[in-house]
Design a protein around this motif. Structure first.
Motif, PDB file in Angstrom:
ATOM      1  N   SER A  93      -3.223   9.699   6.065  1.00 40.05           N
ATOM      2  CA  SER A  93      -2.339   9.070   7.054  1.00 40.05           C
ATOM      3  C   SER A  93      -2.187   7.568   6.825  1.00 40.05           C
ATOM      4  O   SER A  93      -1.216   6.965   7.279  1.00 40.05           O
ATOM      5  N   ILE A  94      -3.096   6.968   6.096  1.00 46.18           N
ATOM      6  CA  ILE A  94      -3.038   5.529   5.823  1.00 46.18           C
ATOM      7  C   ILE A  94      -1.813   5.183   4.977  1.00 46.18           C
ATOM      8  O   ILE A  94      -1.286   4.070   5.050  1.00 46.18           O
ATOM      9  N   LEU A  95      -1.365   6.138   4.200  1.00 52.00           N
ATOM     10  CA  LEU A  95      -0.230   5.892   3.307  1.00 52.00           C
ATOM     11  C   LEU A  95       1.033   5.514   4.079  1.00 52.00           C
ATOM     12  O   LEU A  95       1.867   4.771   3.584  1.00 52.00           O
ATOM     13  N   LYS A  96       1.158   6.013   5.306  1.00 55.50           N
ATOM     14  CA  LYS A  96       2.322   5.689   6.141  1.00 55.50           C
ATOM     15  C   LYS A  96       2.330   4.224   6.557  1.00 55.50           C
ATOM     16  O   LYS A  96       3.359   3.688   6.948  1.00 55.50           O
ATOM     17  N   LEU A  97       1.169   3.583   6.492  1.00 52.86           N
ATOM     18  CA  LEU A  97       1.042   2.199   6.947  1.00 52.86           C
ATOM     19  C   LEU A  97       1.240   1.165   5.837  1.00 52.86           C
ATOM     20  O   LEU A  97       1.280  -0.024   6.111  1.00 52.86           O
ATOM     21  N   LEU A  98       1.337   1.611   4.617  1.00 52.17           N
ATOM     22  CA  LEU A  98       1.416   0.665   3.500  1.00 52.17           C
ATOM     23  C   LEU A  98       2.585  -0.303   3.635  1.00 52.17           C
ATOM     24  O   LEU A  98       2.467  -1.475   3.271  1.00 52.17           O
TER      25      LEU A  98
END
Length: 120
Positions: A93-98
């Motif tokens: 889910s961190i990838l959405k925050l990049l």
């Protein structure tokens, strides 16, 4: 991380910094702990006797529950004698925050420290 975003396809992953040398790792237990904790990330750390080592890497400030409160790369005044190992487990889910991570005006890249400082 941006380069691998498409290939990762939202899966959890481990980031290992290329300039870190890991001896006697405990990845199996770390992966199990990460899966249980349900957080966006889990940062590998180690306590060192020489605080000068922390000055060359990064320092962490935690709350009483061991959640990250602040993170500073190459600090002049480390918060403590805990430094990062260069190993970080991330939820996919961190990838959405990049895209929310600002581009460093000097380096022209997004910095890991700025991702951590998004205050997930």
């Amino acid at each position: 991380m941006e380069s691998a975003k498409e290939v990762l396809n939202g899966d959890d992953f481990m980031l290992v910094l290329g300039d870190e040398f890991i001896v006697n790792n405990n990845y199996k237990d770390a992966i199990e702990k990460f899966k249980k904790n349900g957080n966006h990330c889990m940062i590998g750390t180690i306590e060192v006797d020489d605080i000068n080592l922390v000055r060359r890497t990064y320092t962490f400030k935690y709350d009483k529950n061991k959640n990250l409160v602040d993170f500073i790369e190459k600090p002049k005044k480390p918060y403590n004698n805990i430094m990062g190992t260069g190993n970080v487990f991330f939820s996919g889910s961190i990838l959405k925050l990049l895209d929310d991570v600002p581009v460093n005006p000097i380096r022209g890249e997004r910095e890991l420290v700025d991702l951590f400082n998004l205050r997930l």
